[in-house]
Design an enzyme around this catalytic site. Structure first.
Site, PDB file in Angstrom:
ATOM      1  N   ASP A   2       0.830  -1.197   0.000  1.00 57.28           N
ATOM      2  CA  ASP A   2       0.000   0.000   0.000  1.00 57.28           C
ATOM      3  C   ASP A   2       0.871   1.255   0.000  1.00 57.28           C
ATOM      4  OD1 ASP A   2      -2.350   1.428   0.007  1.00 57.28           O
ATOM      5  OD2 ASP A   2      -2.608   1.334   2.179  1.00 57.28           O
ATOM      6  N   HIS A  19       2.836   3.160  -9.050  1.00 52.49           N
ATOM      7  CA  HIS A  19       2.631   1.731  -9.299  1.00 52.49           C
ATOM      8  C   HIS A  19       3.838   1.142 -10.029  1.00 52.49           C
ATOM      9  CE1 HIS A  19      -1.298   1.983  -7.636  1.00 52.49           C
ATOM     10  NE2 HIS A  19      -1.831   2.690  -8.618  1.00 52.49           N
ATOM     11  N   SER A  47      -7.374  -5.990  -5.321  1.00 50.69           N
ATOM     12  CA  SER A  47      -8.500  -6.504  -4.534  1.00 50.69           C
ATOM     13  C   SER A  47      -9.793  -6.430  -5.336  1.00 50.69           C
ATOM     14  CB  SER A  47      -8.645  -5.695  -3.244  1.00 50.69           C
ATOM     15  OG  SER A  47      -9.194  -4.423  -3.526  1.00 50.69           O
ATOM     16  N   ASN A  50     -10.742  -2.943  -5.739  1.00 52.94           N
ATOM     17  CA  ASN A  50      -9.926  -2.034  -6.569  1.00 52.94           C
ATOM     18  C   ASN A  50     -10.554  -1.688  -7.922  1.00 52.94           C
ATOM     19  OD1 ASN A  50      -6.760  -3.276  -5.318  1.00 52.94           O
ATOM     20  ND2 ASN A  50      -7.788  -1.365  -4.811  1.00 52.94           N
ATOM     21  N   SER A 178      -8.162  -4.715   5.414  1.00 48.77           N
ATOM     22  CA  SER A 178      -8.740  -4.523   4.076  1.00 48.77           C
ATOM     23  C   SER A 178      -9.079  -5.821   3.338  1.00 48.77           C
ATOM     24  CB  SER A 178      -7.813  -3.658   3.221  1.00 48.77           C
ATOM     25  OG  SER A 178      -7.631  -2.398   3.820  1.00 48.77           O
TER      26      SER A 178
HETATM   27  C1  IPE Z   1      -0.898   0.157  -4.129  1.00 50.40           C
HETATM   28  O1  IPE Z   1      -1.003   1.350  -3.446  1.00 50.40           O
HETATM   29  C2  IPE Z   1      -2.094  -0.737  -4.005  1.00 50.40           C
HETATM   30  C3  IPE Z   1      -2.329  -1.557  -5.212  1.00 50.40           C
HETATM   31  C4  IPE Z   1      -1.473  -2.436  -5.627  1.00 50.40           C
HETATM   32  C5  IPE Z   1      -3.590  -1.420  -5.966  1.00 50.40           C
HETATM   33  P1  IPE Z   1      -2.250   2.353  -3.553  1.00 50.40           P
HETATM   34  O2  IPE Z   1      -2.615   2.541  -4.965  1.00 50.40           O
HETATM   35  O3  IPE Z   1      -3.328   1.875  -2.669  1.00 50.40           O
HETATM   36  O4  IPE Z   1      -1.644   3.713  -2.987  1.00 50.40           O
HETATM   37  P2  IPE Z   1      -2.356   4.763  -2.048  1.00 50.40           P
HETATM   38  O5  IPE Z   1      -2.980   4.024  -0.924  1.00 50.40           O
HETATM   39  O6  IPE Z   1      -3.365   5.484  -2.890  1.00 50.40           O
HETATM   40  O7  IPE Z   1      -1.239   5.658  -1.615  1.00 50.40           O
HETATM   41 MG    MG Z   2      -4.055   2.269  -0.819  1.00 48.35          MG
END
Ligand code: IPE
Ligand code: MG
Length: 240
Positions: A2, A19, A47, A50, A178
């Site tokens: 995260d 990412h 997830s 997502n 989560s």
């Molecule tokens: C990566 O971080 C999670 C995934 C692999 C989808 P996030 O995309 O949740 O980053 P934040 O929480 O917005 O900072």
């Molecule tokens: Mg996140």
């Protein structure tokens, strides 16, 4: 995993850049886990929730997943790492499914290290899928409804052939689970780190494991009972 988005935002970059950096962290983490002799590493990559993100971000994540599989399969083979997935992968884009199938087939015979990607995964969805499958097994006469057990139910989870996690690490400073492996992590140790996922490095991983190694895992028993019986799950972080 995260904090990719916030890592990018802090730098004035688009979320997808976070990412991208996150994928580099994935490569590094797989390597470190292997060095530490960790047999199973599960990464919560996407997830069921997502899908609610902007279409552009979901598309970007799927492209990165495809890119990761194309680029990393040879490294997984070289390092003898088996790839597995948990989640409703049937709902992923065909190009991603194709790459997944290819990598899974190419690494299927490795036994020492397993990388599990949680993709389109959610614990509640998993429980529903398992309950449906368990009910079908009961209806078919394969399971006696008077003789149900956690062990036989767990055979219907996505993780049927995987051990429960010993340690769950969440980055980014959030202290939530989560919808991740809720049942399997019943006795897991949790480490929450104030680092964004792109910042999670070997030192942070080592620290988390050392923290884990210091904990007494009683599994419902007393400390004295543990001294008598060994339930040791400690991980060595230094070699030589
Ligand atoms: C990566 O971080 C999670 C995934 C692999 C989808 P996030 O995309 O949740 O980053 P934040 O929480 O917005 O900072
Ligand atoms: Mg996140």
């Amino acid at each position: 995993m995260d904090g990719n988005g916030r890592w990018a935002k802090k730098r004035g970059l688009p979320r997808i850049e976070g990412h991208r950096r996150g994928v580099e962290t994935v490569r590094r983490t797989i390597e470190t886990a292997r060095d530490f002799g960790i047999e199973y590493l599960t990464l919560y990559a996407f997830s069921v929730e997502n899908w609610r993100r902007p279409e552009e971000e979901v598309g970007g994540l799927m492209n990165l997943l495809e890119y990761f599989l194309k680029r990393e399969t040879s490294t997984l083979i070289k390092n003898k790492v088996r790839l597995r997935t948990i989640g409703r992968t049937e709902d992923l884009p065909p190009k991603v499914r194709r790459e997944l199938e290819r990598t899974i087939a190419a690494t299927a015979d490795f036994t020492e290290h397993t990388l599990v990607l949680a993709l389109n995964y959610g614990s509640r969805t998993e429980v529903l899928d398992a309950a449906k499958s368990y009910a079908a097994a009961i209806a078919k006469g394969d399971v006696d409804p008077e003789d149900t057990s956690w062990q036989s139910f767990a055979q219907h989870l996505y993780t049927a052939d995987l051990p429960d996690p010993d340690l769950v690490i969440r980055t980014s400073g959030e202290t939530r689970v989560s919808n991740f492996l809720l049942l399997q992590a019943a006795y897991a140790e949790f480490v929450f780190l104030p680092l964004f996922w792109p910042e999670f490095d070997r030192a942070a991983f080592t620290q988390a494991i050392e923290d884990f190694n210091c904990r007494e895992r009683r599994f419902g028993r007393t400390g004295d009972q543990l001294t008598a019986e060994s339930t040791d799950t400690k991980v060595a972080t230094s070699h030589g």
